[in-house]
Design a protein around this motif. Structure first.
Motif, PDB file in Angstrom:
ATOM      1  N   LEU A  43      69.290  48.330  99.822  1.00  0.00           N
ATOM      2  CA  LEU A  43      70.304  47.305  99.594  1.00  0.00           C
ATOM      3  C   LEU A  43      70.472  47.045  98.102  1.00  0.00           C
ATOM      4  CD1 LEU A  43      72.394  45.301 100.498  1.00  0.00           C
ATOM      5  CD2 LEU A  43      70.548  43.650 100.937  1.00  0.00           C
ATOM      6  N   ALA A  44      69.380  46.982  97.375  1.00  0.00           N
ATOM      7  CA  ALA A  44      69.462  46.775  95.927  1.00  0.00           C
ATOM      8  C   ALA A  44      70.269  47.889  95.273  1.00  0.00           C
ATOM      9  CB  ALA A  44      68.059  46.694  95.327  1.00  0.00           C
ATOM     10  N   LEU A  63      68.538  48.569 106.720  1.00  0.00           N
ATOM     11  CA  LEU A  63      68.270  48.871 105.315  1.00  0.00           C
ATOM     12  C   LEU A  63      66.976  48.224 104.856  1.00  0.00           C
ATOM     13  CD1 LEU A  63      71.832  48.163 103.847  1.00  0.00           C
ATOM     14  CD2 LEU A  63      70.838  50.396 104.374  1.00  0.00           C
ATOM     15  N   ASN A  64      66.286  48.876 103.942  1.00  0.00           N
ATOM     16  CA  ASN A  64      65.155  48.219 103.303  1.00  0.00           C
ATOM     17  C   ASN A  64      65.656  47.583 102.004  1.00  0.00           C
ATOM     18  OD1 ASN A  64      65.052  50.178 101.156  1.00  0.00           O
ATOM     19  ND2 ASN A  64      63.777  51.509 102.426  1.00  0.00           N
ATOM     20  N   HIS A  66      73.794  47.323  93.445  1.00  0.00           N
ATOM     21  CA  HIS A  66      73.618  47.453  91.995  1.00  0.00           C
ATOM     22  C   HIS A  66      72.903  46.245  91.404  1.00  0.00           C
ATOM     23  CE1 HIS A  66      76.173  50.967  92.232  1.00  0.00           C
ATOM     24  NE2 HIS A  66      77.053  50.243  92.892  1.00  0.00           N
ATOM     25  N   VAL A  67      71.836  45.820  92.097  1.00  0.00           N
ATOM     26  CA  VAL A  67      70.974  44.738  91.617  1.00  0.00           C
ATOM     27  C   VAL A  67      69.535  45.247  91.640  1.00  0.00           C
ATOM     28  CG1 VAL A  67      72.529  42.928  92.471  1.00  0.00           C
ATOM     29  CG2 VAL A  67      70.654  43.694  93.917  1.00  0.00           C
ATOM     30  N   ALA A  90      77.933  40.662  95.305  1.00  0.00           N
ATOM     31  CA  ALA A  90      77.503  42.067  95.265  1.00  0.00           C
ATOM     32  C   ALA A  90      76.819  42.480  96.561  1.00  0.00           C
ATOM     33  CB  ALA A  90      76.569  42.295  94.075  1.00  0.00           C
ATOM     34  N   ILE A  91      75.970  41.609  97.080  1.00  0.00           N
ATOM     35  CA  ILE A  91      75.253  41.921  98.322  1.00  0.00           C
ATOM     36  C   ILE A  91      76.214  41.932  99.502  1.00  0.00           C
ATOM     37  CG2 ILE A  91      73.471  41.102  99.917  1.00  0.00           C
ATOM     38  CD1 ILE A  91      72.421  42.443  97.295  1.00  0.00           C
ATOM     39  N   ALA A  92      77.134  40.979  99.532  1.00  0.00           N
ATOM     40  CA  ALA A  92      78.123  40.937 100.614  1.00  0.00           C
ATOM     41  C   ALA A  92      78.953  42.223 100.622  1.00  0.00           C
ATOM     42  CB  ALA A  92      79.023  39.717 100.470  1.00  0.00           C
ATOM     43  N   LYS A  93      79.365  42.670  99.443  1.00  0.00           N
ATOM     44  CA  LYS A  93      80.143  43.916  99.344  1.00  0.00           C
ATOM     45  C   LYS A  93      79.304  45.104  99.806  1.00  0.00           C
ATOM     46  CE  LYS A  93      82.942  46.636  96.179  1.00  0.00           C
ATOM     47  NZ  LYS A  93      83.463  46.767  94.816  1.00  0.00           N
TER      48      LYS A  93
END
Length: 72
Positions: free
Chosen positions: A28-29, A23-24, A33-34, A56-59
């Motif tokens: 990932l953002a 992923l770039n 949802h960041v 959020a990133i882990a999910k």
């Protein structure tokens, strides 16, 4: 002062996990949802990773938060 290396470590772990999944930062953002700006700053170590961001990133990466924090 001791928190700076930890902050970089989390950011590097996020970057490593993101790259391992091909992923770039924008992808990932979007998944997490960041903002891409926040993600970029965390990966670079210029911003702290909050508990909410880590979750959020882990999910988004389908990994446990421990993978990103390095804490048991």
């Amino acid at each position: 002062m001791q928190s700076q290396p930890q902050r970089r470590s989390i950011g590097q772990r996020i970057a490593d996990a993101r790259k391992a999944q091909g992923l770039n930062q924008q992808q990932l953002a979007d998944r997490g949802h960041v903002s891409v700006s926040l993600l970029r700053k965390v990966e670079q170590g210029s911003r702290d990773a909050t508990a909410g961001l880590i979750a959020a990133i882990a999910k988004a990466l389908s990994v446990d938060t421990v993978v990103l924090t390095g804490q048991p």
